[in-house]
Every structure is written in C-alpha cells, then in structure tokens.
Design a protein around this motif. Structure first.
Motif, PDB file in Angstrom:
ATOM      1  N   ARG A  79      42.598  43.997  34.604  1.00 28.85           N
ATOM      2  CA  ARG A  79      42.707  43.612  36.028  1.00 28.85           C
ATOM      3  C   ARG A  79      42.715  44.766  37.082  1.00 28.85           C
ATOM      4  NH1 ARG A  79      42.760  37.999  36.566  1.00 28.85           N
ATOM      5  NH2 ARG A  79      43.371  36.940  34.865  1.00 28.85           N
ATOM      6  N   CYS A  93      37.137  43.488  28.177  1.00 24.29           N
ATOM      7  CA  CYS A  93      37.398  42.011  28.244  1.00 24.29           C
ATOM      8  C   CYS A  93      37.661  41.732  26.897  1.00 24.29           C
ATOM      9  CB  CYS A  93      36.268  41.290  28.821  1.00 24.29           C
ATOM     10  SG  CYS A  93      36.219  41.090  30.586  1.00 24.29           S
ATOM     11  N   GLN A 107      46.746  30.209  27.573  1.00 24.00           N
ATOM     12  CA  GLN A 107      46.157  30.048  28.956  1.00 24.00           C
ATOM     13  C   GLN A 107      45.776  31.560  29.457  1.00 24.00           C
ATOM     14  OE1 GLN A 107      50.364  28.795  29.873  1.00 24.00           O
ATOM     15  NE2 GLN A 107      49.430  26.635  30.392  1.00 24.00           N
ATOM     16  N   LEU A 110      42.330  31.975  28.854  1.00 23.97           N
ATOM     17  CA  LEU A 110      41.260  31.176  29.680  1.00 23.97           C
ATOM     18  C   LEU A 110      41.269  31.933  31.062  1.00 23.97           C
ATOM     19  CD1 LEU A 110      42.487  27.447  29.112  1.00 23.97           C
ATOM     20  CD2 LEU A 110      40.271  28.744  28.314  1.00 23.97           C
ATOM     21  N   GLY A 111      42.214  32.634  31.351  1.00 21.45           N
ATOM     22  CA  GLY A 111      42.187  33.349  32.985  1.00 21.45           C
ATOM     23  C   GLY A 111      41.261  34.463  32.757  1.00 21.45           C
ATOM     24  N   LEU A 113      38.675  34.643  30.440  1.00 19.74           N
ATOM     25  CA  LEU A 113      37.164  34.186  30.564  1.00 19.74           C
ATOM     26  C   LEU A 113      36.736  33.877  31.996  1.00 19.74           C
ATOM     27  CD1 LEU A 113      37.338  31.873  27.396  1.00 19.74           C
ATOM     28  CD2 LEU A 113      36.192  34.082  27.745  1.00 19.74           C
ATOM     29  N   SER A 114      37.625  33.370  32.906  1.00 20.42           N
ATOM     30  CA  SER A 114      37.390  33.232  34.599  1.00 20.42           C
ATOM     31  C   SER A 114      37.201  34.491  35.087  1.00 20.42           C
ATOM     32  CB  SER A 114      38.633  32.465  34.989  1.00 20.42           C
ATOM     33  OG  SER A 114      38.282  32.105  36.476  1.00 20.42           O
ATOM     34  N   PHE A 115      38.028  35.324  34.789  1.00 21.96           N
ATOM     35  CA  PHE A 115      38.145  36.690  35.311  1.00 21.96           C
ATOM     36  C   PHE A 115      36.520  37.391  34.920  1.00 21.96           C
ATOM     37  CE2 PHE A 115      38.644  41.137  34.674  1.00 21.96           C
ATOM     38  CZ  PHE A 115      38.859  41.635  35.915  1.00 21.96           C
ATOM     39  N   SER A 116      36.106  37.294  33.681  1.00 26.09           N
ATOM     40  CA  SER A 116      34.766  37.884  33.194  1.00 26.09           C
ATOM     41  C   SER A 116      33.824  37.182  33.975  1.00 26.09           C
ATOM     42  CB  SER A 116      34.791  37.730  31.592  1.00 26.09           C
ATOM     43  OG  SER A 116      34.838  36.369  31.260  1.00 26.09           O
ATOM     44  N   GLY A 117      34.052  35.888  34.136  1.00 19.51           N
ATOM     45  CA  GLY A 117      32.983  35.186  34.793  1.00 19.51           C
ATOM     46  C   GLY A 117      32.749  35.764  36.266  1.00 19.51           C
ATOM     47  N   THR A 118      33.822  35.773  37.049  1.00 15.64           N
ATOM     48  CA  THR A 118      33.904  36.543  38.296  1.00 15.64           C
ATOM     49  C   THR A 118      33.156  37.932  38.426  1.00 15.64           C
ATOM     50  OG1 THR A 118      36.032  37.287  38.585  1.00 15.64           O
ATOM     51  CG2 THR A 118      35.649  35.076  39.140  1.00 15.64           C
ATOM     52  N   ASN A 120      30.997  39.104  36.545  1.00 11.16           N
ATOM     53  CA  ASN A 120      29.597  38.850  35.704  1.00 11.16           C
ATOM     54  C   ASN A 120      29.716  39.697  34.478  1.00 11.16           C
ATOM     55  OD1 ASN A 120      28.294  37.408  37.940  1.00 11.16           O
ATOM     56  ND2 ASN A 120      28.310  39.292  39.286  1.00 11.16           N
TER      57      ASN A 120
END
Length: 123
Positions: A79, A93, A107, A110-111, A113-118, A120
């Motif tokens: 991060r 990642c 948990q 999951l965070g 995976l969300s971070f990697s989505g933001t 791209n």
C-alpha cells in the motif's frame, strides 16, 4: 547474504555511494536468507541515504516479509508503493497475497484483491 552486506559496507568505506541496483541486490540476498526484518532496515537506510527504491527492490522486501509470514508488513509495503511514486504490479500483489495464505489472513486477502482492482492490477 553476508557477502552482499559486506560489499555494501565496502562501498561506503571507499566513499562510493551504492546505487539502487547495489541496494536491490543486497536486499534480495538478505531476503533469500530469511532475514525479513533486515530487509526492512535496508529499505529504511536506502530512503535515509536518499536512494529511492524501485519496483524491484520493494518487491524483494515484500517477498521477504511474505515468505517469513509477516503478512501485515507485506501488505503495508504494498500500500506504500505509491508513496515512492511507483506503481504496484501483479508481482507485488501476488507476493502480498501469498503472505496472507501462510497465515490466517483471509480478510486481508479480500482487501488486497479489492486494492488490486482499484489499481487496475489483475493478480
């Protein structure tokens, strides 16, 4: 890894400032020796001595923390990459996600995976 640290010290004693490649080789060697805490120290030293880490050196530290089961440190570094004006990639990642797998950090996974989505990034 002790030889890599010795070379880095020799550079300083010879008044030769190590560049990012010298630091990265040392960080990687130390990390492969399972000394994750030392890799964090080396990263801090790089910054203190005004040598900005690159994606590879940060990846080596994230990987060393992850392999040592230090998921929280690996995630924190992931991060933090943008603080160094760098962009995280799938390798960063993946290393952080692997660190979560070695413990009970579902948990955090999951965070990530969300971070990697933001960012791209497809892990």
């Amino acid at each position: 890894w002790p030889e890599a640290l010795a070379r880095l010290r020799t550079m300083y004693s010879s008044a030769v400032l190590p560049n990012v490649l010298s630091w990265t080789v040392t960080v990687d060697s130390v990390g492969k020796g399972f000394h994750w805490l030392r890799t964090l120290f080396l990263l801090a030293e790089m910054s203190r001595l005004r040598t900005m880490p690159d994606e590879v050196s940060l990846g080596c530290v994230i990987d060393a923390c992850g392999k040592a089961g230090q998921a929280r440190h690996a995630i924190h570094l992931l991060r933090m990459i943008s603080d160094f004006k760098l962009r995280p990639d799938a390798i960063h990642c993946g290393a952080a996600l692997n660190s979560c797998a070695s413990g009970s950090f579902w948990q955090e996974s999951l965070g990530l995976l969300s971070f990697s989505g933001t960012q791209n990034i497809i892990p």
